[in-house]
Each structure stands twice: as structure tokens, then as C-alpha cells.
Write a protein that holds these residues in place. Sequence first.
Motif, PDB file in Angstrom:
ATOM      1  N   LEU A  56     -31.852   4.578 -10.350  1.00 47.85           N
ATOM      2  CA  LEU A  56     -30.586   2.911 -10.438  1.00 47.85           C
ATOM      3  C   LEU A  56     -29.431   3.916 -10.355  1.00 47.85           C
ATOM      4  O   LEU A  56     -28.449   2.588  -9.887  1.00 47.85           O
ATOM      5  N   GLY A  57     -28.914   5.335 -11.034  1.00 45.80           N
ATOM      6  CA  GLY A  57     -28.020   5.361 -11.312  1.00 45.80           C
ATOM      7  C   GLY A  57     -27.259   5.777  -9.723  1.00 45.80           C
ATOM      8  O   GLY A  57     -26.505   5.984  -9.425  1.00 45.80           O
ATOM      9  N   ILE A  58     -28.565   6.633  -8.911  1.00 44.86           N
ATOM     10  CA  ILE A  58     -27.552   7.389  -7.892  1.00 44.86           C
ATOM     11  C   ILE A  58     -27.689   6.516  -6.677  1.00 44.86           C
ATOM     12  O   ILE A  58     -27.216   6.529  -6.120  1.00 44.86           O
ATOM     13  N   ASP A  93     -24.046   4.789  -7.594  1.00 47.47           N
ATOM     14  CA  ASP A  93     -23.626   6.152  -7.188  1.00 47.47           C
ATOM     15  C   ASP A  93     -23.283   6.110  -5.631  1.00 47.47           C
ATOM     16  O   ASP A  93     -22.458   5.700  -4.659  1.00 47.47           O
ATOM     17  N   LEU A  94     -24.690   5.479  -4.425  1.00 45.82           N
ATOM     18  CA  LEU A  94     -24.826   5.307  -3.222  1.00 45.82           C
ATOM     19  C   LEU A  94     -23.674   4.134  -2.441  1.00 45.82           C
ATOM     20  O   LEU A  94     -22.789   3.670  -1.078  1.00 45.82           O
ATOM     21  N   ILE A  95     -24.344   2.922  -3.327  1.00 52.30           N
ATOM     22  CA  ILE A  95     -23.073   1.860  -3.220  1.00 52.30           C
ATOM     23  C   ILE A  95     -21.717   2.201  -3.476  1.00 52.30           C
ATOM     24  O   ILE A  95     -21.066   1.324  -2.288  1.00 52.30           O
ATOM     25  N   GLY A  96     -21.887   3.062  -4.034  1.00 52.72           N
ATOM     26  CA  GLY A  96     -20.036   3.206  -4.742  1.00 52.72           C
ATOM     27  C   GLY A  96     -19.837   3.752  -3.743  1.00 52.72           C
ATOM     28  O   GLY A  96     -18.415   3.452  -2.748  1.00 52.72           O
ATOM     29  N   GLU A  97     -20.525   4.204  -2.586  1.00 55.77           N
ATOM     30  CA  GLU A  97     -19.779   5.653  -1.555  1.00 55.77           C
ATOM     31  C   GLU A  97     -19.577   4.836   0.029  1.00 55.77           C
ATOM     32  O   GLU A  97     -18.584   4.837   0.611  1.00 55.77           O
ATOM     33  N   ALA A  98     -20.289   4.175   0.059  1.00 51.68           N
ATOM     34  CA  ALA A  98     -20.661   3.008   0.848  1.00 51.68           C
ATOM     35  C   ALA A  98     -19.212   2.277   0.952  1.00 51.68           C
ATOM     36  O   ALA A  98     -18.545   1.120   1.866  1.00 51.68           O
ATOM     37  N   ALA A 154     -28.770   6.788 -18.576  1.00 48.82           N
ATOM     38  CA  ALA A 154     -27.853   5.319 -19.187  1.00 48.82           C
ATOM     39  C   ALA A 154     -26.732   5.383 -19.665  1.00 48.82           C
ATOM     40  O   ALA A 154     -25.479   5.696 -19.005  1.00 48.82           O
ATOM     41  N   LYS A 155     -25.606   6.787 -20.130  1.00 45.11           N
ATOM     42  CA  LYS A 155     -25.169   7.354 -20.393  1.00 45.11           C
ATOM     43  C   LYS A 155     -24.002   7.755 -18.796  1.00 45.11           C
ATOM     44  O   LYS A 155     -22.415   7.445 -18.642  1.00 45.11           O
ATOM     45  N   ALA A 156     -25.331   8.269 -18.581  1.00 45.96           N
ATOM     46  CA  ALA A 156     -24.675   8.780 -17.016  1.00 45.96           C
ATOM     47  C   ALA A 156     -23.807   8.206 -15.777  1.00 45.96           C
ATOM     48  O   ALA A 156     -23.249   7.749 -15.065  1.00 45.96           O
ATOM     49  N   PHE A 157     -25.521   6.938 -16.270  1.00 50.39           N
ATOM     50  CA  PHE A 157     -25.359   5.421 -15.439  1.00 50.39           C
ATOM     51  C   PHE A 157     -23.021   4.449 -15.567  1.00 50.39           C
ATOM     52  O   PHE A 157     -22.800   4.994 -14.411  1.00 50.39           O
ATOM     53  N   MET A 158     -23.753   5.205 -16.771  1.00 48.28           N
ATOM     54  CA  MET A 158     -22.336   4.637 -16.930  1.00 48.28           C
ATOM     55  C   MET A 158     -20.721   5.208 -16.927  1.00 48.28           C
ATOM     56  O   MET A 158     -20.245   4.517 -16.271  1.00 48.28           O
ATOM     57  N   GLU A 159     -21.060   6.653 -16.571  1.00 45.51           N
ATOM     58  CA  GLU A 159     -19.895   7.391 -15.987  1.00 45.51           C
ATOM     59  C   GLU A 159     -19.775   7.017 -14.513  1.00 45.51           C
ATOM     60  O   GLU A 159     -18.065   6.687 -14.158  1.00 45.51           O
ATOM     61  N   LEU A 160     -21.020   6.435 -14.205  1.00 48.70           N
ATOM     62  CA  LEU A 160     -21.230   6.755 -12.667  1.00 48.70           C
ATOM     63  C   LEU A 160     -20.442   4.938 -12.484  1.00 48.70           C
ATOM     64  O   LEU A 160     -19.264   5.167 -11.543  1.00 48.70           O
ATOM     65  N   ILE A 161     -20.396   4.217 -13.138  1.00 48.65           N
ATOM     66  CA  ILE A 161     -20.085   2.768 -12.739  1.00 48.65           C
ATOM     67  C   ILE A 161     -18.145   3.261 -13.362  1.00 48.65           C
ATOM     68  O   ILE A 161     -17.754   2.473 -12.436  1.00 48.65           O
ATOM     69  N   GLU A 162     -17.506   3.830 -14.049  1.00 49.37           N
ATOM     70  CA  GLU A 162     -16.133   4.231 -14.370  1.00 49.37           C
ATOM     71  C   GLU A 162     -15.663   4.928 -13.351  1.00 49.37           C
ATOM     72  O   GLU A 162     -14.213   3.846 -12.801  1.00 49.37           O
ATOM     73  N   VAL A 163     -16.703   5.986 -12.491  1.00 48.17           N
ATOM     74  CA  VAL A 163     -15.889   5.947 -11.117  1.00 48.17           C
ATOM     75  C   VAL A 163     -15.886   5.724 -10.270  1.00 48.17           C
ATOM     76  O   VAL A 163     -14.923   5.506  -9.609  1.00 48.17           O
ATOM     77  N   TRP A 164     -17.252   4.936  -9.632  1.00 48.26           N
ATOM     78  CA  TRP A 164     -16.832   4.086  -8.680  1.00 48.26           C
ATOM     79  C   TRP A 164     -16.496   2.404  -9.059  1.00 48.26           C
ATOM     80  O   TRP A 164     -17.535   1.493 -10.003  1.00 48.26           O
ATOM     81  N   PRO A 165     -15.214   1.650  -9.019  1.00 49.19           N
ATOM     82  CA  PRO A 165     -14.858   0.756  -9.600  1.00 49.19           C
ATOM     83  C   PRO A 165     -15.101  -0.953  -8.588  1.00 49.19           C
ATOM     84  O   PRO A 165     -16.086  -2.070  -9.158  1.00 49.19           O
ATOM     85  N   LEU A 166     -15.769  -0.076  -7.405  1.00 51.44           N
ATOM     86  CA  LEU A 166     -15.803  -0.824  -5.987  1.00 51.44           C
ATOM     87  C   LEU A 166     -15.114  -1.825  -6.246  1.00 51.44           C
ATOM     88  O   LEU A 166     -15.404  -3.189  -4.879  1.00 51.44           O
ATOM     89  N   GLN A 167     -13.598  -1.495  -6.691  1.00 49.71           N
ATOM     90  CA  GLN A 167     -12.655  -1.744  -6.162  1.00 49.71           C
ATOM     91  C   GLN A 167     -12.459  -1.861  -4.344  1.00 49.71           C
ATOM     92  O   GLN A 167     -11.714  -0.419  -4.251  1.00 49.71           O
TER      93      GLN A 167
END
Length: 393
Positions: free
Chosen positions: A240-242, A245-250, A345-358
Motif C-alpha cells: 500500500l505504501g508503494i 508513492d505511485l499515486i503521489g508521482e502520478a 507503517a512508519k515508512a508509509f507515513m514518511e511517504l505521505i509527508e513526501v507526497w502531500p498531493l497538493q
Amino acid sequence: MDGTRFDSILYMLRPLTIIENLFGKFRYRKVGGNIDVLNRGMKFYAFFIVCLSVTSFGIIFLNDVLHQTLSGFSKIVDVVDEVASLMVVIRHIVSTAVFLHYTKNNVHIIKLIAHIDDNLNISKNKKFYRDSRRLIQIEISIFIIIYTLLAIYNLNAKYTLPNEILLTIIDFECHLEVLAFCIFIKTMKDRLIIVNKILEHVIFTKNRRHTLNIPTKNLRNQNVLYAGYTINDSSIIRTLGITYDLIGEACDEINKVFKFHIFKALFTTFVYIIITIWTSIYYIRTLGTFNSLLRIVLMCLFDIMSVGIMSYTCEVLLLKRNSTKILVNELIMNYDLTRQMRLQAKAFMELIEVWPLQIYAYDMFAIDIKLMLKFISVSTTYLIVIIQVSHFF
């Protein structure tokens, strides 16, 4: 990548791409079931459509201007109309050039969607794509109906009928890109909803030591039935983290492709607001140009509505992203989970911070619901300025 993986995605987006193709805008080139960047023939067709429309408009426009005999206030109002018309044509030319510049990004977006769907195990769910296509058809139909009604009223303008029709078609294409942006953002939002649904079931499941089987009947969202999701519990959070990350890149690629169209919509709406305020003040003074004023007001309202829908769509995406952050944080704080899952889950949280989807317009304006409040604030400021300046004329 297997070309058949694109068929469902292209089927879902076809109502939009068919209309865009009529205006010479191609997002991809299909080669034996796969997709690739545009060839020279497609780019030449886009260039030909722009030259044909702009040349036709220029000839008719100059003929109308040369044969006009206006004076006084009517002349001032018509000059404003002419400036607005030229703005539509100029942004059409620049929009097409920008579109062709980002052809590789358009192809990359579709490939990213295919990767996301594979990770979420919905690539073979035909019902999901059919329902998504149906929603796109409804959105496009509503857009066409509203714009057609507005165009019918505007055909009573001062220019000749061919010029009005041509200008309407060009303006329709410009607004279509805003709708396309909303459709792509909504596509990312729908995938993020599935991620959140799976996270909710992970949290709900109590047995973390065995293979996690999420029943098909539980994966329901907006009357859409997703394929069953069976994943080993040691990798589900990482998967789910990966996917996130793809959603953020898209989303980042979508931002690159549409940032000019976003800025164009904001700039055009702002100009129409200023023109509407200025014309309204002179209308109150002269009481003789109601038709011209009403046409400009309707154009202004339509553009404001476009910006509002765009802002709302991005705001919903941000809300879903915040829901993802809350769910992942709940996993992190659950000490009954295995150490491996909590680390994931912590790594997932870091991805959420990297990709704010703004989404931003050239890193100047954040596209969210607050944007409408800023428009109201700025418009009020300029209303006061124009009222004060109008006393000198």
C-alpha cells in the motif's frame, strides 16, 4: 509492460480522449495494444487545427472590426468584448503548444495508473472501469449542456454568426482542459479511496500473525465491487505504501501537465471578474448596455464555476490523503502489531509527508477550497479600487 493492461484504462478515459482528439489533442499513441508518445503526423494535425481555427477567426474578426461604426460608450464596451475574444484565441494557441510539450508526461500518467491498478488488484475488475467511464460520461454531458446553453445565448452578440461559432468552439476547448484536469484528479482520488478501504480492513483485522484475507464482500465503496484482496500480512503495508508513492508521482505528473491550464483558468477568471466589475459600474451610469453586461456576467460566472469545481476536486483529494495519514498513524500507534508491520507503517507515513498531493499553479497558487475565498477577497479589493478610479472618467 503488457499492452493489454492499458485497455481498461483507455476504455475508461475514451469519452474524454475522443473529444480532445477532435481538437487535435492526443495524449498517447496506441501501438499494438501498448502506448507511446505522439508521432509527427499527430503533432502536425494538432498544428494544422490551430492554424486553421486561428486564421479563420482572424479573417472574420478583422472584417467585423473594420465595418463597425460605433461611438461613445458602446465603442468602449465593444473594445472590451474584442479584448476578451483575443484572449480566448491567444490562450488557445499557447494551450496547444504546452499540451504538445508534455506528451511524454501524458503517457507516463497512464502507465502509472496501470501500475496503481495492478497493486490494488483491480486491473481485471471490468465493473470498476465501466462505472468510472459512466461517471466521466455524465460529467462531460453536464459540461456540454451548460456550455451549449451559454453559447446559444451568446450567439446574439454583435459579431457575425461564423465568428461567434468559431469563438465558441475555441473557448469550449480551453474549458475542456479544466474538466480533463478534474477527471484525472478524480481518478487518483478513487484509487486513494481503495487504499484507505484496505487500510481500514487491516486495522479491523485482529489476527496479524496469519495470512490476511480480506473478503470480497467487505471491499465495497460507492456501489463498486472490487476484486478480493489476499496478501501476506508481512507485505500488505509495504504494498500500500508503494501504491501511495505511485499515486503521489502520478499527481505530480498531472500537476506538470495541467499547471498552465490551471494558471490560465485562474488568470482568465480574474480578468473576467475585473471586466465584469468595470462594465457593471459603467452600466449603472449609462443604463444602456444590459445585453453586453449580461453576456460578460454569464461568462464570468461560468469561469468562476470552473475554478470552483477544480478547487473542490483538489480539496476532496487532500481530504482523502488526510484520511490515509490518520489510518497509517493508527497502525503506527498499535503496539499489538508485529514490529515489521509497524516499521512499514512508519515508512508509509514518511511517504505521505513526501507526497502531500497538493496541486499548484506554477508553485504560486495552491488549488484547494481556500482559493475561492482568496478570489472573493481579491475581487472585493479591486471592486473598491475600480469604484474610486471610475470617478476620474
